[in-house]
Motif scaffolding. Structure first.
Motif: not given
Lengths: 218, 461, 352
Positions: B141, B59-63, A196, A193, B102, A137, A142, A131, A190-191, A144-145, A139-140, B80, B85-86
């Motif tokens: 997904x 709400x579902x993307x997991x990068x 999913x 990724x 939220x 990866x 963050x 990643x 819940x907050x 959260x990941x 670039x995208x 990239x 998704x970007x």
């Protein structure tokens, strides 16, 4: 109250409660937004079947697509399967599962589970490195990941440390940390990724049905 | 007219069009807005368009990044930032801050949308995306990425940030209804030319069962396609007409995201169809026109259509199925491959019918590895063909298609979209690639089984 | 009597040198010392002066005293009780009432700074009247006695950690010795009760070396409390193989499989039950078919139930989960409603 007592007691109660509140809130808040009506005439009447088909078949993409994602596809499934088998088939976990479901099932030998957990952890760490270096990866990705990945690793790390008795006179604390790591994952679920896991299958259904409206197998 | 002469004429016409396209940017109307107004307008569109389905996507993307692995622009460049998704990042940001469950926390933790971001995203949702939907097929997904890109286009256009060339096309179609100058006069002269070839081409019949549309690329370059379409309609003995009040299938606003332009163009066609009481509206070989009319049209005008929208290839398939159309083989050993235009195929649902036609023509069809719902876009769809600075990107995409084609061993590529044909022609020229690109309707017209009132292939009238 | 050397005293009581050496060999083994140390331990014990031991029983059940003083048989353990001068232990001593208290004060005065203070039972703080001896509260007696002690041995989980009286809601305000005394070395010999030979082993170590043994972070001698029951349990291979008794007296239980699922706290309990065992090495709870209840650990009464496996956590009930879902649903519905309202306000998209 020791760390272990906290983790097993109020920690688990609040983690469960926060997780449930968060999941229902986030799901309801998204799914109850307006639904724009589509006035076009659909091609065919198979949207439900197509949705269900997408739920299953998105895991098995056509070869010409799959060949570009094979490594990630396989390692992704491998670590998910390893993670869930470790969680669901490690016998010391079974009383926990039984306390929720009211029933359990036969487990796998501990050594097999420990090896599986170690392999799962290795894959997760490999994917974490990926990643950081992969052109897309990088670039995208963050916060959260990265947090989600570390929280997926933490129960494996703490579980292996506890199981291997790396700190023999602190075993209770190690088990406490293990349970706390699971609670951290539950609270984050819940907050970030990891959500999913709740929306993934319904979303597959949604896209399958949407494209089937146009007569396209998605 | 001989095939060679026609082809030369087409090449010359394409060059003229390409020159005209290159001048588009300079004729684009300026949209001078203060930065915060741009942001406000963009946000309003994002907020309006994010319904429950879009929200579930976001709400579902997991990068995971798999979407990039299906995208010809990423595959061709390795960059990239072209990951699909970007492209949805601004949509997601606004959703989370303004509509998401939220949002109170998100507003504290994230920064608001800026005009710099909007400007940065122009390249990502216009130059480097054809909205072909190949990413939609791979996402594990099921995120509907191309829809998110389109919403972002709509937001950018509302903010005055569509690329100049597309703004120019929007302005022209809004004021005259035409694309690249292919107005009513061009229609009339083209139909005269058909009649001079002995092909019936009714215009403005007060009542007709089929309203046929045409498009700028056929009127300006691919006259043979126009002729072929008319010949097929006549051969089938259908009650059809063109309408001068609504003949252009292409919809600039559907591409750029200019909703006013999109609605106007759709309404023109709908009004023309209603005026002649048409039961069917036939879309020619113009890719985006089909989903724009068939799938989005009813939502643009606010009601279901009382008529059916058919692609010309769809009509051909239907007639073959019922036995009303018979085709003769086009000669042994004609090895072709078929390129599914993304807007007809993946976005339209017209995938089987062209193959039915090719089967009836008994050509040796060599499919590319990616075909049908997984076909690679030509690289020029979604208006990208018109964006000058996107040429290197289009070229990268073309080379992917070229490898696919070359691997089949086919002698020619058949497709059913003028935009794809133009894009392949430019790509072929730039890369010294000599494989001819043929039109499906032209092949079908060549293969009409019984001689119709029009002359056969090759004869000059 | 107190000036007599231990060795002379033992010989006077008919204890042969051979018996003493057997005891010292066992003591060496418990302390993880090489067998050659037995001679040294014996020599040290012989030359030691009989130390004065004052034993204060506080809020206790007398189980610790019972466990240790199985006086029916002359065991090796009881040897040590002959070696020490037990100057005050009101369950065992002959004197009673004022005479007993007088004897205690006398012993304290004569051995000030040198006597060993042994305590069993917790100390109630909520009301001094909950546990008194001769009208003196446990708290006052402990504070007074601790002042002149060389070291304190807190015998049993009550004295070491508060024990059963300190279980929720702790109505008597029971606390451990170490909660009250901060300026004296304290050896916690926990267990409910402790294994008899663990007591005598600690005393033997003190006699031999005149110093406090190596203690873990809970103040317990590492020699006896350094490893968990789990790590020494003879049923461990079944745990590893995933063979567990599901209920008492089921097939697995009868086969002697691991009792983890029946609530065994072995993995988090540190004691010598699995090695030294009880009743002269006869058995221990797990061997008898019942999971370890963790009695040598603090708060063992409040670690979930005895029959609740370690991996069970209190996640709530279906009722609390349903309530949480309702809260989430309310918040989500409100969020969506407000968002839809906002979307409805934004006029239909005019692009310019």
């Amino acid at each position: 109250m020791t760390l272990f007592d906290f983790a097993r007691g109020p920690g688990m109660f609040w983690a469960t409660t926060i997780m449930v509140i968060g999941i229902v809130w986030r799901l309801a808040g998204a799914v109850l937004l307006a639904r724009h009506k589509d006035r076009s005439t659909p091609r065919g009447d198979n949207r439900v079947a197509a949705g269900l088909r997408a739920v299953l078949m998105r895991s098995v993409p056509p070869h010409e697509l799959e060949k570009h994602i094979t490594f990630q596809h396989l390692t992704g499934y491998a670590w998910h399967i390893g993670w869930f088998v470790t969680f669901l088939f490690f016998v010391p976990h079974m009383p926990f599962i039984e306390s929720i479901l009211g029933f359990g099932w036969p487990g796998l030998p501990n050594q097999a589970i420990v090896m599986l957990a170690a392999i799962t952890l290795a894959i997760l760490l490999l994917l974490l490195v990926r990643r950081i270096v992969h052109p897309v990866l990088k670039v995208i990705s963050d916060f959260d990941d990265y947090v989600s990945t570390l929280l997926a690793c933490a129960p494996l790390v703490t579980g292996i440390v506890a199981f291997a008795h790396l700190f023999p006179s602190h075993h209770e604390t190690m088990i406490g940390l293990h349970i706390l790591s699971v609670e951290a994952l539950m609270v984050w679920l819940p907050f970030g990724k990891i959500f999913h896991c709740v929306t993934g299958l319904p979303l597959r259904f949604q896209i399958g049905a949407a494209f089937a409206r146009r007569g396209v197998k998605a | 007219m001989s095939a060679t002469i026609a082809a030369t004429e087409e090449r010359a016409a394409l060059e003229r069009i390409a020159e005209g396209v290159a001048r588009l940017a300079s004729s684009a109307p300026e949209v001078d807005l203060p930065a915060d107004e741009r942001v406000r307008r963009a946000k309003r569109v994002f907020i309006e368009k994010t319904d429950a389905r879009v929200a579930l996507d976001l709400e579902s993307c997991l990068h995971c990044g798999m979407c990039a692995e299906a995208c010809h622009f990423y595959e061709g460049t390795g960059q990239g930032r072209y990951a699909p998704i970007h492209k949805l990042k601004l949509l997601r940001k606004v959703y989370r801050r303004e509509l998401g469950p939220f949002r109170l926390i998100q507003r504290l933790l994230t920064r608001d949308l800026t005009v710099a971001e909007l400007e940065q995203w122009q390249e990502l949702v216009f130059d480097s995306c054809t909205e072909c939907g190949r990413c939609d097929m791979i996402c594990p997904v099921g995120v509907h990425l191309s829809r998110g890109v389109h919403i972002t286009r709509q937001a950018l256009t509302a903010a005055g940030l569509a690329p100049a060339e597309l703004r120019a096309l929007d302005a022209e179609q809004k004021s005259t209804g035409a694309i690249l100058g292919a107005g009513v006069e061009k229609l009339r002269s083209a139909l005269e030319e058909l009649r001079s070839q002995g092909i019936e081409a009714p215009l403005d019949k007060p009542q007709a069962e089929y309203l046929l549309l045409t498009t700028a690329s056929d009127l300006l370059i691919y006259h043979r396609s126009l002729a072929a379409t008319a010949r097929i309609m006549n051969h089938l003995g259908l009650d059809w007409t063109f309408a001068s009040s609504g003949f252009e299938a292409a919809n600039s606003g559907a591409v750029s995201g200019d909703e006013t332009a999109q609605r106007q163009a759709t309404q023109r066609v709908v009004d023309a169809a209603l005026a002649c009481g048409a039961k069917f509206v036939v879309v020619p070989e113009c890719g985006h026109a089909y989903p724009a009319l068939r799938w989005e049209g009813p939502n643009q005008v606010g009601r279901a259509f009382p008529f059916q929208v058919l692609a010309i290839s769809e009509l051909i398939g239907r007639e073959l199925e019922s036995g009303r159309l018979r085709l003769k083989p086009l000669g042994p050993g004609k090895r072709v491959t078929f390129h599914d235009p993304c807007k007809f195929g993946r976005k339209g649902g017209v995938i089987d019918e062209p193959r039915k036609a090719l089967a009836a023509l008994e050509v040796d069809l060599r499919e590319t590895e990616s075909k049908g719902t997984t076909n690679y876009c030509c690289g020029g769809g979604g208006g990208v063909f018109f964006i000058g600075r996107a040429a290197p990107l289009r070229n990268a995409a073309f080379n992917i298609k070229r490898k696919q084609f070359d691997a089949t061993g086919a002698d020619s590529v058949v497709t059913s979209c003028g935009s794809c044909r133009m894009n392949f022609a430019v790509g072929a020229q730039r890369n010294n690639w000599n494989v001819p690109v043929e039109s499906l309707v032209e092949l079908v017209a060549d293969g009409l089984a019984a001689p119709g009132p029009a002359t056969d292939r090759g004869s000059v009238v | 009597m107190r000036d007599v050397l231990v060795g002379d005293y033992l010989r006077g009581r008919g204890v042969s040198r051979r018996s003493l050496l057997k005891f010292c060999a066992a003591a060496a083994s418990w302390m993880a010392l090489p067998p050659t140390m037995a001679q040294e331990i014996a020599a040290a014990i012989e030359k030691a002066r009989r130390p004065s031991v004052i034993w204060l029983p506080f809020q206790e059940c007398t189980g610790c005293t019972e466990s240790i003083t199985r006086a029916e048989t002359a065991t090796l353990e009881s040897l040590i009780f002959d070696a020490i001068s037990l100057d005050y232990q009101h369950t065992l001593q002959a004197a009673a009432g004022d005479a007993a208290e007088e004897a205690r004060h006398q012993a304290m005065k004569e051995n000030w700074g040198k006597y060993l203070l042994a305590v069993d039972g917790s100390i109630p703080l909520a009301n001094p009247g909950y546990s008194t001896i001769a009208g003196v509260s446990n708290l006052d007696m402990l504070l007074e006695a601790a002042k002149g002690a060389a070291a304190i041995i807190a015998i049993g989980t009550c004295a070491a950690f508060g024990g059963i009286p300190a279980a929720r809601p702790n109505p008597t305000g029971a606390v451990a010795v170490s909660d009250l005394i901060k300026d004296k070395p304290i050896i916690n010999v926990s267990g409910c009760p402790p294994i008899p030979v663990v007591i005598t082993g600690v005393l033997a170590q003190y006699l031999t070396f005149g110093s406090i043994p190596d203690l873990d972070r809970l103040g317990r001698p590492r020699a006896f409390y350094g490893q968990s029951i789990h790590d020494r349990c003879y049923r461990r291979p079944f745990y590893e193989r995933g063979q567990f008794a599901e209920s008492f007296d089921d097939e697995g239980a009868r086969k002697g499989w691991c009792l983890f699922k029946l609530g065994c706290k072995g993995p988090i309990t540190y004691n010598s039950c699995a090695t030294i065992k009880w009743n002269g090495g006869t058995s221990f709870p797990i061997e008898a078919g019942h999971g370890c209840i963790g009695c040598a650990e603090p708060n063992f009464w409040d670690k979930g139930g005895f029959y609740e496996a370690l991996s069970v956590s209190r996640w709530g009930t279906f009722g609390t989960v349903a309530a949480a879902a309702a809260v989430g649903a309310a918040a989500g519905v409100a969020s969506a409603a407000l968002a839809r309202h906002r979307q409805a306000k934004a006029p239909e998209g005019e692009s310019r």
